[in-house]
Write an enzyme that holds these catalytic residues in place. Structure first.
Site, PDB file in Angstrom:
ATOM      1  N   LYS A   1      11.627   8.568  -1.712  1.00  0.00           N
ATOM      2  CA  LYS A   1      12.534   8.752  -0.569  1.00  0.00           C
ATOM      3  C   LYS A   1      13.314   7.468  -0.283  1.00  0.00           C
ATOM      4  O   LYS A   1      14.562   7.491  -0.194  1.00  0.00           O
ATOM      5  CB  LYS A   1      11.694   9.149   0.651  1.00  0.00           C
ATOM      6  CG  LYS A   1      12.465   9.231   1.947  1.00  0.00           C
ATOM      7  CD  LYS A   1      11.553   9.630   3.101  1.00  0.00           C
ATOM      8  CE  LYS A   1      12.290   9.411   4.410  1.00  0.00           C
ATOM      9  NZ  LYS A   1      11.507   9.764   5.584  1.00  0.00           N
TER      10      LYS A   1
ATOM     11  N   TYR B   1      -7.455  15.020  -7.973  1.00  0.00           N
ATOM     12  CA  TYR B   1      -6.608  14.282  -8.916  1.00  0.00           C
ATOM     13  C   TYR B   1      -5.663  15.246  -9.644  1.00  0.00           C
ATOM     14  O   TYR B   1      -4.450  15.031  -9.710  1.00  0.00           O
ATOM     15  CB  TYR B   1      -7.504  13.558  -9.926  1.00  0.00           C
ATOM     16  CG  TYR B   1      -6.771  12.670 -10.911  1.00  0.00           C
ATOM     17  CD1 TYR B   1      -6.379  11.384 -10.561  1.00  0.00           C
ATOM     18  CD2 TYR B   1      -6.487  13.107 -12.210  1.00  0.00           C
ATOM     19  CE1 TYR B   1      -5.728  10.552 -11.462  1.00  0.00           C
ATOM     20  CE2 TYR B   1      -5.840  12.290 -13.124  1.00  0.00           C
ATOM     21  CZ  TYR B   1      -5.460  11.010 -12.742  1.00  0.00           C
ATOM     22  OH  TYR B   1      -4.803  10.197 -13.647  1.00  0.00           O
TER      23      TYR B   1
ATOM     24  N   ASP C   1       0.884  -1.171   0.000  1.00  0.00           N
ATOM     25  CA  ASP C   1       0.000   0.000   0.000  1.00  0.00           C
ATOM     26  C   ASP C   1       0.922   1.221   0.000  1.00  0.00           C
ATOM     27  O   ASP C   1       1.656   1.446   0.978  1.00  0.00           O
ATOM     28  CB  ASP C   1      -0.884  -0.024   1.260  1.00  0.00           C
ATOM     29  CG  ASP C   1      -1.887   1.132   1.294  1.00  0.00           C
ATOM     30  OD1 ASP C   1      -1.648   2.159   0.626  1.00  0.00           O
ATOM     31  OD2 ASP C   1      -2.898   1.000   2.003  1.00  0.00           O
TER      32      ASP C   1
ATOM     33  N   VAL D   1      -6.589   6.817 -21.269  1.00  0.00           N
ATOM     34  CA  VAL D   1      -6.408   5.422 -21.655  1.00  0.00           C
ATOM     35  C   VAL D   1      -7.560   4.653 -20.996  1.00  0.00           C
ATOM     36  O   VAL D   1      -7.838   4.863 -19.806  1.00  0.00           O
ATOM     37  CB  VAL D   1      -5.062   4.848 -21.143  1.00  0.00           C
ATOM     38  CG1 VAL D   1      -4.881   3.413 -21.643  1.00  0.00           C
ATOM     39  CG2 VAL D   1      -3.888   5.723 -21.561  1.00  0.00           C
TER      40      VAL D   1
ATOM     41  N   LYS E   1      -1.571  15.423  -9.354  1.00  0.00           N
ATOM     42  CA  LYS E   1      -0.677  15.180 -10.498  1.00  0.00           C
ATOM     43  C   LYS E   1       0.208  16.411 -10.777  1.00  0.00           C
ATOM     44  O   LYS E   1       1.363  16.271 -11.169  1.00  0.00           O
ATOM     45  CB  LYS E   1      -1.487  14.784 -11.736  1.00  0.00           C
ATOM     46  CG  LYS E   1      -2.232  13.452 -11.587  1.00  0.00           C
ATOM     47  CD  LYS E   1      -1.298  12.263 -11.366  1.00  0.00           C
ATOM     48  CE  LYS E   1      -2.043  10.937 -11.372  1.00  0.00           C
ATOM     49  NZ  LYS E   1      -1.173   9.772 -11.180  1.00  0.00           N
TER      50      LYS E   1
ATOM     51  N   THR F   1      -8.378   2.196 -19.162  1.00  0.00           N
ATOM     52  CA  THR F   1      -8.047   1.215 -18.118  1.00  0.00           C
ATOM     53  C   THR F   1      -9.245   1.138 -17.169  1.00  0.00           C
ATOM     54  O   THR F   1     -10.286   1.753 -17.436  1.00  0.00           O
ATOM     55  CB  THR F   1      -6.835   1.716 -17.324  1.00  0.00           C
ATOM     56  OG1 THR F   1      -7.203   2.983 -16.758  1.00  0.00           O
ATOM     57  CG2 THR F   1      -5.607   1.897 -18.205  1.00  0.00           C
TER      58      THR F   1
ATOM     59  N   ASN G   1       3.412   4.234 -10.205  1.00  0.00           N
ATOM     60  CA  ASN G   1       2.259   4.145 -11.105  1.00  0.00           C
ATOM     61  C   ASN G   1       0.927   4.108 -10.356  1.00  0.00           C
ATOM     62  O   ASN G   1      -0.092   4.516 -10.897  1.00  0.00           O
ATOM     63  CB  ASN G   1       2.424   2.875 -11.956  1.00  0.00           C
ATOM     64  CG  ASN G   1       1.178   2.544 -12.745  1.00  0.00           C
ATOM     65  OD1 ASN G   1       0.839   3.220 -13.712  1.00  0.00           O
ATOM     66  ND2 ASN G   1       0.455   1.500 -12.324  1.00  0.00           N
TER      67      ASN G   1
HETATM   68  N1  LIG Z   1      -6.087   5.656 -17.501  1.00  0.00           N
HETATM   69  C1  LIG Z   1      -5.883   6.931 -17.762  1.00  0.00           C
HETATM   70  O1  LIG Z   1      -6.614   7.563 -18.524  1.00  0.00           O
HETATM   71  C2  LIG Z   1      -4.699   7.622 -17.126  1.00  0.00           C
HETATM   72  C3  LIG Z   1      -4.260   8.819 -17.699  1.00  0.00           C
HETATM   73  C4  LIG Z   1      -3.197   9.491 -17.110  1.00  0.00           C
HETATM   74  C5  LIG Z   1      -2.576   8.973 -15.994  1.00  0.00           C
HETATM   75  N2  LIG Z   1      -3.015   7.806 -15.458  1.00  0.00           N
HETATM   76  C6  LIG Z   1      -2.332   7.311 -14.266  1.00  0.00           C
HETATM   77  O2  LIG Z   1      -1.840   6.028 -14.522  1.00  0.00           O
HETATM   78  C7  LIG Z   1      -1.673   5.331 -13.294  1.00  0.00           C
HETATM   79  C8  LIG Z   1      -2.257   3.946 -13.439  1.00  0.00           C
HETATM   80  O3  LIG Z   1      -3.660   4.046 -13.603  1.00  0.00           O
HETATM   81  P1  LIG Z   1      -4.514   3.104 -14.571  1.00  0.00           P
HETATM   82  O4  LIG Z   1      -5.242   3.982 -15.496  1.00  0.00           O
HETATM   83  O5  LIG Z   1      -3.679   2.022 -15.085  1.00  0.00           O
HETATM   84  O6  LIG Z   1      -5.638   2.573 -13.563  1.00  0.00           O
HETATM   85  P2  LIG Z   1      -5.779   1.217 -12.749  1.00  0.00           P
HETATM   86  O7  LIG Z   1      -6.956   1.420 -11.883  1.00  0.00           O
HETATM   87  O8  LIG Z   1      -5.764   0.066 -13.673  1.00  0.00           O
HETATM   88  O9  LIG Z   1      -4.447   1.165 -11.891  1.00  0.00           O
HETATM   89  C9  LIG Z   1      -4.263   1.858 -10.693  1.00  0.00           C
HETATM   90  C10 LIG Z   1      -3.649   0.901  -9.705  1.00  0.00           C
HETATM   91  O10 LIG Z   1      -3.325   1.600  -8.505  1.00  0.00           O
HETATM   92  C11 LIG Z   1      -3.555   0.695  -7.446  1.00  0.00           C
HETATM   93  N3  LIG Z   1      -3.720   1.367  -6.171  1.00  0.00           N
HETATM   94  C12 LIG Z   1      -4.732   2.139  -5.728  1.00  0.00           C
HETATM   95  N4  LIG Z   1      -4.514   2.533  -4.471  1.00  0.00           N
HETATM   96  C13 LIG Z   1      -3.340   1.986  -4.085  1.00  0.00           C
HETATM   97  C14 LIG Z   1      -2.556   2.019  -2.901  1.00  0.00           C
HETATM   98  N5  LIG Z   1      -2.980   2.711  -1.831  1.00  0.00           N
HETATM   99  N6  LIG Z   1      -1.386   1.353  -2.870  1.00  0.00           N
HETATM  100  C15 LIG Z   1      -0.964   0.651  -3.948  1.00  0.00           C
HETATM  101  N7  LIG Z   1      -1.647   0.586  -5.105  1.00  0.00           N
HETATM  102  C16 LIG Z   1      -2.822   1.245  -5.167  1.00  0.00           C
HETATM  103  C17 LIG Z   1      -4.801  -0.088  -7.851  1.00  0.00           C
HETATM  104  O11 LIG Z   1      -4.912  -1.292  -7.145  1.00  0.00           O
HETATM  105  C18 LIG Z   1      -4.565  -0.270  -9.342  1.00  0.00           C
HETATM  106  O12 LIG Z   1      -3.923  -1.475  -9.631  1.00  0.00           O
HETATM  107  C19 LIG Z   1      -2.353   6.175 -12.231  1.00  0.00           C
HETATM  108  O13 LIG Z   1      -1.386   6.898 -11.499  1.00  0.00           O
HETATM  109  C20 LIG Z   1      -3.214   7.131 -13.051  1.00  0.00           C
HETATM  110  O14 LIG Z   1      -3.455   8.328 -12.369  1.00  0.00           O
HETATM  111  C21 LIG Z   1      -4.065   7.121 -16.003  1.00  0.00           C
END
Ligand SMILES: NC(=O)c1ccc[n+]([C@@H]2O[C@H](COP(=O)([O-])OP(=O)(O)OC[C@H]3O[C@@H](n4cnc5c(N)ncnc54)[C@H](O)[C@@H]3O)[C@@H](O)[C@H]2O)c1
Length: 287
Positions: free
Chosen positions: A145, A183, A84, A216, A187, A218, A111
């Site tokens: 860190k 959010y 976590d 994306v 970011k 996802t 990520n």
């Molecule tokens: N999908 C998009 O459109 C998009 C665009 C720009 C940036 N992002 C960024 O990409 C990254 C991945 O997101 P994604 O789109 O693949 O979504 P996703 O939901 O598939 O992945 C996010 C992951 O973060 C994990 N997570 C959540 N809280 C957590 C915690 N406390 N500790 C550890 N893991 C934790 C979740 O279990 C999940 O596997 C994120 O940082 C998101 O902000 C996504």
């Protein structure tokens, strides 16, 4: 193989179709030992099973990454750990375990993130704000860190030439989007963290960069589409058409687009690039 003999840890990579899964797949195909981490189990109503990668899903992601690596001729090791990112104890434990099992840590991809909570800022609760900032900004700070401390140790011991830290930010790190106050703020903050870390760690051969993808589809992206659909009064096709209309390259992002950028930033080819916030947005974002 561009990442042969490297050990790479990715947070939040235990969910199918996620950016973390695609990054893990590309890293393993490039020969890196890949450490897939995720929260593993729900944690309160705002991080329910609907929003996170469970331990079972993480193991399934890891199995897929191994199979793909073998198919492309890589015998990369793939490990999994629950972590976590809000917990300093979890982060310290995982880094210690990775070093014990793999001997070192070369690359970290911050990520993990949450982005499904969308509402007008006047309706945002403190709990929602805190959760998003905790996962999206405190998490990368804690990981940076402790990973940097390990990389510095390796650098001083002469056992590595430095390291790579890559932060998955967002187009939301550059521009504002309605209903995403926490959010977007997290970011933007992540790019600040990237720049300070790059400044402090550069003299030790550690580069720190952010990647800024646009939409994306996802798990997270699908939830954002559902909200946008409600606001725009349209269905998924309508939301994607709206998004695509603003993208010069004419399509929304794919997880592979972000993963390709991460491979480049993690590779020796990017040795002279640090402190950047690189757009991967088909031209939707240009500054
Ligand atoms: N999908 C998009 O459109 C998009 C665009 C720009 C940036 N992002 C960024 O990409 C990254 C991945 O997101 P994604 O789109 O693949 O979504 P996703 O939901 O598939 O992945 C996010 C992951 O973060 C994990 N997570 C959540 N809280 C957590 C915690 N406390 N500790 C550890 N893991 C934790 C979740 O279990 C999940 O596997 C994120 O940082 C998101 O902000 C996504």
């Amino acid at each position: 193989m561009r990442l042969a003999n490297k050990v790479a840890l990715i947070t939040g990579a235990g969910r199918h179709k996620g950016l973390g899964e695609a990054i893990a797949q590309k890293f393993a195909a490039e020969g890196a030992t890949v450490v897939i981490t995720d929260i593993g189990k729900p944690s309160g109503p705002m991080l329910s099973a609907d929003h996170i990668g469970t331990t079972d899903e993480m193991e399934s992601v890891a199995a897929g990454v191994r199979t793909h690596a073998q198919a492309v001729g890589s015998n990369a090791k793939v490990l999994t750990f629950t972590c976590d990112v809000r917990s300093e104890t979890d982060i310290q434990r995982v880094i210690a375990d990775v070093v014990a099992q793999c001997g070192k840590l070369d690359i970290v991809v911050n990520n993990a993130g949450i982005g499904y909570i969308m509402k007008p800022l006047t309706e945002f609760s403190i709990e929602e704000w805190d959760l998003i900032l905790d996962v999206n900004l405190r998490g990368p700070f804690l990981m940076t860190k402790h990973a940097a401390a390990q990389m510095l140790k390796q650098h001083q011991a002469g056992t590595s030439k430095g390291g790579r830290i890559i932060n998955i930010a967002s187009r939301g790190a550059k521009s504002a989007t309605a209903h995403l106050v926490a959010y977007t703020s997290s970011k933007h903050g992540l790019v600040g963290l990237t720049r300070v870390a790059a400044t402090e760690l550069g003299p030790h051969g550690i580069t720190v960069n952010a990647v800024c993808p646009n939409h994306v589809t996802t798990g997270l992206g699908a939830k954002q589409n559902a909200h946008r659909g409600k606001v725009l009064g349209t269905d998924l096709a309508g939301v994607l058409a709206f998004r695509t209309s603003r993208i010069p390259l004419g399509r929304v992002g794919l997880a592979e687009d972000t993963a390709n950028a991460c491979v480049f930033l993690a590779s020796d080819e990017a040795a002279y690039i640090t402190g950047e916030a690189m757009n991967v947005s088909g031209g939707e974002e240009m500054h």
